[in-house]
Design a protein around this motif. Structure first.
Motif, PDB file in Angstrom:
ATOM      1  N   VAL A   1       0.880  -1.176   0.000  1.00 48.77           N
ATOM      2  CA  VAL A   1       0.000   0.000   0.000  1.00 48.77           C
ATOM      3  C   VAL A   1       0.912   1.219   0.000  1.00 48.77           C
ATOM      4  O   VAL A   1       1.522   1.558   1.008  1.00 48.77           O
ATOM      5  N   HIS A   2       0.992   1.842  -1.175  1.00 51.88           N
ATOM      6  CA  HIS A   2       1.925   2.957  -1.301  1.00 51.88           C
ATOM      7  C   HIS A   2       1.451   4.148  -0.468  1.00 51.88           C
ATOM      8  O   HIS A   2       2.215   4.764   0.260  1.00 51.88           O
ATOM      9  N   GLU A   3       0.184   4.474  -0.592  1.00 47.11           N
ATOM     10  CA  GLU A   3      -0.333   5.640   0.098  1.00 47.11           C
ATOM     11  C   GLU A   3      -1.848   5.444   0.254  1.00 47.11           C
ATOM     12  O   GLU A   3      -2.544   5.234  -0.728  1.00 47.11           O
ATOM     13  N   ALA A   4      -2.327   5.420   1.500  1.00 45.78           N
ATOM     14  CA  ALA A   4      -3.778   5.409   1.749  1.00 45.78           C
ATOM     15  C   ALA A   4      -4.024   6.614   2.643  1.00 45.78           C
ATOM     16  O   ALA A   4      -4.046   6.518   3.865  1.00 45.78           O
TER      17      ALA A   4
ATOM     18  N   VAL B   1      -0.619   9.823  -8.361  1.00 42.73           N
ATOM     19  CA  VAL B   1      -0.259   8.663  -9.173  1.00 42.73           C
ATOM     20  C   VAL B   1       1.175   8.789  -9.680  1.00 42.73           C
ATOM     21  O   VAL B   1       1.922   7.818  -9.709  1.00 42.73           O
ATOM     22  N   SER B   2       1.568  10.007 -10.058  1.00 44.84           N
ATOM     23  CA  SER B   2       2.938  10.198 -10.519  1.00 44.84           C
ATOM     24  C   SER B   2       3.918   9.873  -9.395  1.00 44.84           C
ATOM     25  O   SER B   2       4.910   9.177  -9.597  1.00 44.84           O
ATOM     26  N   ARG B   3       3.632  10.370  -8.195  1.00 40.68           N
ATOM     27  CA  ARG B   3       4.524  10.083  -7.069  1.00 40.68           C
ATOM     28  C   ARG B   3       4.586   8.585  -6.788  1.00 40.68           C
ATOM     29  O   ARG B   3       5.651   8.023  -6.583  1.00 40.68           O
TER      30      ARG B   3
ATOM     31  N   ARG C   1       4.762  16.063 -11.236  1.00 39.52           N
ATOM     32  CA  ARG C   1       5.300  15.110 -10.249  1.00 39.52           C
ATOM     33  C   ARG C   1       4.925  15.532  -8.834  1.00 39.52           C
ATOM     34  O   ARG C   1       4.557  14.707  -8.012  1.00 39.52           O
ATOM     35  N   ASP C   2       4.990  16.817  -8.556  1.00 35.34           N
ATOM     36  CA  ASP C   2       4.674  17.304  -7.207  1.00 35.34           C
ATOM     37  C   ASP C   2       3.196  17.204  -6.868  1.00 35.34           C
ATOM     38  O   ASP C   2       2.842  17.095  -5.709  1.00 35.34           O
ATOM     39  N   ARG C   3       2.360  17.330  -7.884  1.00 31.69           N
ATOM     40  CA  ARG C   3       0.943  17.504  -7.595  1.00 31.69           C
ATOM     41  C   ARG C   3       0.086  16.326  -8.018  1.00 31.69           C
ATOM     42  O   ARG C   3      -1.148  16.417  -7.973  1.00 31.69           O
TER      43      ARG C   3
ATOM     44  N   CYS D   1      -5.923  20.263  -1.307  1.00 33.21           N
ATOM     45  CA  CYS D   1      -6.091  18.835  -1.071  1.00 33.21           C
ATOM     46  C   CYS D   1      -4.745  18.303  -0.593  1.00 33.21           C
ATOM     47  O   CYS D   1      -3.690  18.818  -0.981  1.00 33.21           O
ATOM     48  N   TYR D   2      -4.777  17.257   0.229  1.00 30.64           N
ATOM     49  CA  TYR D   2      -3.518  16.685   0.719  1.00 30.64           C
ATOM     50  C   TYR D   2      -2.628  16.194  -0.412  1.00 30.64           C
ATOM     51  O   TYR D   2      -1.430  16.000  -0.243  1.00 30.64           O
ATOM     52  N   CYS D   3      -3.217  15.992  -1.616  1.00 36.07           N
ATOM     53  CA  CYS D   3      -2.458  15.365  -2.706  1.00 36.07           C
ATOM     54  C   CYS D   3      -1.471  16.337  -3.341  1.00 36.07           C
ATOM     55  O   CYS D   3      -0.624  15.930  -4.121  1.00 36.07           O
ATOM     56  N   GLY D   4      -1.602  17.629  -3.007  1.00 35.28           N
ATOM     57  CA  GLY D   4      -0.691  18.603  -3.611  1.00 35.28           C
ATOM     58  C   GLY D   4      -1.386  19.537  -4.585  1.00 35.28           C
ATOM     59  O   GLY D   4      -0.795  20.512  -5.042  1.00 35.28           O
TER      60      GLY D   4
END
Lengths: 378, 378
Positions: A151-154, B343-345, B338-340, A243-246
């Motif tokens: 699980v890369h990121e949850a 899925v890319s990260r 890449r930063d935002r 959003c936390y995702c950037g």
């Protein structure tokens, strides 16, 4: 060849349910003697049972009904959600033989805690039912590497780089598969739900997060290294909330559970029951739905226009929290998407409907993920 | 079996180019005598030629070099663009044997005019070259039904429901295939360009319109009834300009050629040459690029974040007008994506690069579309 036909037959019975020998022969394009030999072998191995059907059609000897036997192959399905974990033992044919679930609080959301609890519960449940599981499938609301179940990121669980597949594999000596919740919802919808028979469908799910699973030309899309379908992180409102995702103004920040709470005048993080009750109260009042949820409806529409224009499905199934939305809202969204999507217009109108598989959709998807590697060795 | 091996071999030579017998045997997993028999057959039919390679490696008899013969199969490729039509006759191996192109003005953009001109030019070109074409592939900037080549909507050409496949099929008695320009660009990139060897890639193209083609798990995504990939009509700026598609603030309205003209201080609809010259002048001044094209860069980034989050490619290839963007702008966009992008990260960083196939990318894709149904009967 015979091995191949045997797997095809088991898969047909597992997904399609009981069927007469005659219909199996017709569906699979095999002659009756081949079907007889295969079914006899499966019956002997305890994988199927044969019965005289209750309703006889026409004269002559009735074709025997072939029924998959749930206990011939039992898998563990686990649905890890942000606020709850559910596990089930699921038999061949898709029947849930037994289940258990528990709430997660912040303290018990630690990966080690969750894994220990899943393992203990599964062992107890299997012992109670007197079954041995042959594989396990786990759903997680996050980005998962399919090859080894990392699980890369949850994000909503605050999990990062959790080797979930490896940990469970060390305890249970069976194939373990881990998948993304929306992807598994799509799999369940495709095999057992509204998207059955549809070769191009998208399943969109909303809990705290929003995600999507994509069936394209009859198969699940995977993306590079299995990463795909973070539909919730399409930017649709660049001036919106962080959003936390950037990014800012992701679809998830506009139509996820927190946003719905705000739109309904509930506090963010209100219990699911309260959200659903509020939505039910609105159900018979389309005017109220439009005035109170107008903005929410617009964001849901914009995201779905994007999904339809990019992925070109014939059907979009809305799952989880979205199934509680008033029917009038879903109808408004479906009409607006048809008006505002080039691809929907070109393909004759994309259907947008609520899931009918209920709360078990992800669990059923996790079970199918588990069945995949074992159906040919049942 | 032999028929199958023959097709695989022709396809390998067509896409991969000349190759020694020994390497062919190794690549295709066939033994040398099988390769010899197949190659001898193809040489006799005039499909390949064999030569002693110039550079000999090691001692002993050198393995013969097998070369596809362009004239063994010639297809017509047509690239209908908003302002220009190009046609080419393309031989086995992908070589362009001859070409012709002409500008379209509003008057000559009528479907009947375009079709007549394509037919006449193709006949003259084939006669000049002394070849007979065995199939045709046509690229159109619009939504196309693959089954019969109906152009449902090509908005920037003002075409609606044009039976292009049928019309050309009535003149040329060969298989005719019609595809969307971005989809064919993706095909060309996948077979002959930067995306070669990449199983999950997206090709994004910008002319007046913006579109995308998607390679997923090694194959082109199609969508229901072949409608897919209107990436240009993702809504990313809901407060933005109205788009003809029925939405506001589509990616196309923010990063298409007209928007780029505005950002560069040119009038909308300025000639392509002027746009490219302006971009070239900026190329060595990253600071100027950031100040003048900052907003454009942000919209390009947001759309690409969405593409990466939804489709999960390992590689995004930017084509057509985007290939003229300054390198510093593309590098800035790649870093921001890449930063935002979750899925890319997760997947270790999506690569974002400009196409290197040049202006012929769509034409090459149209040729490959044409070759698909005929390679097994060469």
């Amino acid at each position: 060849m015979r091995r191949h036909n045997r797997t095809v037959l088991i898969r047909r019975l597992h997904i399609g349910g009981p069927c007469t020998r005659a219909s199996l022969a017709a569906e699979l394009g095999l002659n009756r003697s081949t079907i007889k030999a295969l079914v006899d072998g499966l019956a002997e191995a305890g994988v199927v049972e044969e019965r005289v059907p209750r309703q006889r059609s026409g004269a002559g000897r009735p074709s025997l009904l072939v029924l998959p036997q749930a206990h011939a192959a039992v898998v563990l399905a686990v649905d890890v959600r942000v606020e709850q974990v559910a596990i089930a033992l699921v038999g061949l044919g898709g029947e849930i033989l037994g289940r258990n679930s528990w709430n997660l609080r912040v303290r018990t959301r630690e990966p080690a805690e969750v894994i220990t609890h899943v393992v203990d519960s599964a062992i107890v449940l299997a012992a109670d039912l007197g079954v041995r599981m042959v594989a396990a499938g786990i759903s997680v609301p996050g980005v998962v590497r399919r090859s080894d179940g990392l699980v890369h990121e949850a994000p909503n669980l605050h999990w990062t780089d959790v080797p979930l597949g490896e940990r469970l594999g060390a305890v249970f000596d069976v194939p373990i598969r881990v998948g993304n919740d929306a992807e598994l919802g799509a799999l369940a919808e495709h095999l057992r739900g509204t998207a059955r028979g549809s070769s191009d469908a998208v399943y969109v799910t909303a809990d705290v997060g929003v995600g999507g699973g994509v069936i394209s030309d009859g198969s699940a899309l995977r993306g590079t290294a299995g990463y795909l379908g973070e539909l919730g992180h399409m930017v649709i409102n660049p001036g919106g909330r962080s959003c936390y995702c950037g990014s800012r103004g992701c679809w998830e920040t506009e139509v996820g559970e927190r946003s719905l709470c705000r739109a309904l005048g509930l506090r963010e993080g209100a219990p699911r029951g309260a959200v659903v009750a509020e939505l039910r109260a609105l159900a018979d009042h389309p005017d109220l739905v439009r005035s109170r949820l107008g903005e929410f409806t617009e964001w849901l529409t914009i995201g779905l226009v994007n999904v339809v224009n990019v992925l070109g499905p014939e059907l979009v199934v809305l799952g989880d929290l979205f199934t509680a939305l008033p029917g009038s809202l879903i109808a408004d969204v479906a009409a607006a998407v048809r008006d505002r999507s080039l691809v929907s217009r070109a393909s004759g109108g994309t259907r947008i409907v609520a899931s009918t598989l209920g709360a078990d959709v992800t669990l059923l998807g996790a079970a199918e993920l588990a069945f995949e590697p074992v159906l040919d060795s049942v």
